[in-house]
Design an enzyme around this catalytic site. Structure first.
Site, short mmCIF file in Angstrom:
data_model
loop_
_atom_site.label_atom_id
_atom_site.label_comp_id
_atom_site.label_asym_id
_atom_site.label_seq_id
_atom_site.Cartn_x
_atom_site.Cartn_y
_atom_site.Cartn_z
N ASP A 92 85.45 61.83 -12.19
CA ASP A 92 84.10 61.52 -12.65
C ASP A 92 84.01 61.72 -14.16
O ASP A 92 83.10 62.37 -14.66
CB ASP A 92 83.09 62.41 -11.92
CG ASP A 92 81.65 61.97 -12.17
OD1 ASP A 92 81.46 60.82 -12.60
OD2 ASP A 92 80.74 62.78 -11.97
N ALA A 93 84.98 61.18 -14.87
CA ALA A 93 85.01 61.29 -16.33
C ALA A 93 84.48 60.00 -16.95
O ALA A 93 84.92 58.91 -16.59
CB ALA A 93 86.44 61.56 -16.80
#
Length: 307
Positions: free
Chosen positions: A165-166
């Site tokens: 989830d970057a």
């Protein structure tokens, strides 16, 4: 973490970007410029948000309910936890891209015996998450200040769940979106492990991202989550709905999750990625040796902001 979900009521008002300063009723708690981001922390009780400025736009990265630490106000953060019903065992979880830490903290609270490790590139993000978002070091909960890909590359551990989830503005950093990266992730999965990734579907890279993860993981399930898409990917044979339903029911009962796995399973979608009807047949598999020059320059600078 990137949020594009449409959320009703007070939270919708809280997340919106005001057209003019006089219209924005949020309270700016702190702003900081780091090597990687322009970071703003706002509050409109009971919610706090961490936002990043990128190319003159503001992107909300994380939302925290100060009155309820188990609340996940944003849809996609809830669906990232759907990965729990896919994995054979739940002993260790790795998250790449911490932001305000809501997903990792939620899982830690409901799975206190599970080792949860989160990796965040920007030390200023970690500083503000601990200051404003209720995050602290506890047994079985650890946050590492490191580039996510380098962390995985150097790790000797295998994980039952890997969450990705970057984000940098509207895009996933390119080096976390290539076939070589997903192969590295696959090599660090425990037997029966799964990967869950938050992807913004309106960008031009969405179809390529789907094709790329599918080139490494034959099974990809999709969950529409308030404007975002959460992909759950894994090797081997397809997990049948009836099997997932049984596991979801068992783990909901065992762990008492706020957001029921069984309810999320009802949103599961399977599509034929290879027939070109849903995912563009012309979309390319992304590789380390084929990337936009801007992305390569960013990688060379360890993802720091360009001057």
């Amino acid at each position: 973490m990137l949020i594009r979900s449409v959320i009703s009521g007070a939270l919708a008002s809280f997340l919106s970007i005001a057209a003019a300063g006089a219209q924005d009723t949020r309270n700016l708690l702190e702003s900081k410029e780091s090597l990687y981001n322009n970071i703003y922390v706002y509050e409109q009780a009971p919610y706090r948000s961490m936002t990043f400025g990128h190319n003159r736009r503001i992107y909300t990265e994380s939302v925290y309910n100060t009155r309820d630490e188990l609340d996940l106000p944003v849809d996609y953060t809830r669906f990232m936890t759907a990965s729990v019903m896919y994995t054979k065992d739940i002993r260790s979880i790795l998250e790449i891209g911490f932001g305000g830490g809501r997903t990792a903290w939620y899982l830690h609270r409901f799975l206190p015996k599970v080792q949860v490790t989160s990796v965040e590139l920007d030390p200023t993000v970690l500083e503000l998450a601990k200051k404003y978002f209720g995050i602290k070091e506890e047994p079985n909960f650890h946050v590492a200040n490191r580039d996510g890909r380098l962390f995985v590359q150097e790790s000797k551990e295998r994980y039952d769940i890997i969450l990705i989830d970057a984000y940098r503005g509207p895009f996933v950093p390119f080096h976390l979106l290539t076939k070589e990266f997903y192969q590295l992730v696959k090599d660090h999965l425990a037997e029966g492990g799964v990967v869950a990734q938050n992807v913004e579907p309106s960008t031009m890279l969405f179809d390529a991202a789907v094709k790329t993860i599918h080139s490494v993981f034959p099974q990809v399930d999709f969950y529409e989550a308030g404007g975002n898409i959460v992909m759950v990917a894994y090797p081997g044979d397809e997990r049948k709905p009836e099997d997932l339903a049984g596991i979801a029911q068992e783990r909901d009962k065992e762990f008492g999750f706020r957001y029921k796995l069984a309810d999320m399973l009802a949103q599961r979608k399977r599509i034929d990625i290879d027939n070109g009807q849903v995912i563009d047949a012309k979309a390319k598999v992304l590789t380390d040796d084929f990337a936009p020059v801007e992305a390569l320059k960013t990688i060379e600078r360890h993802n720091r902001k360009l001057p």
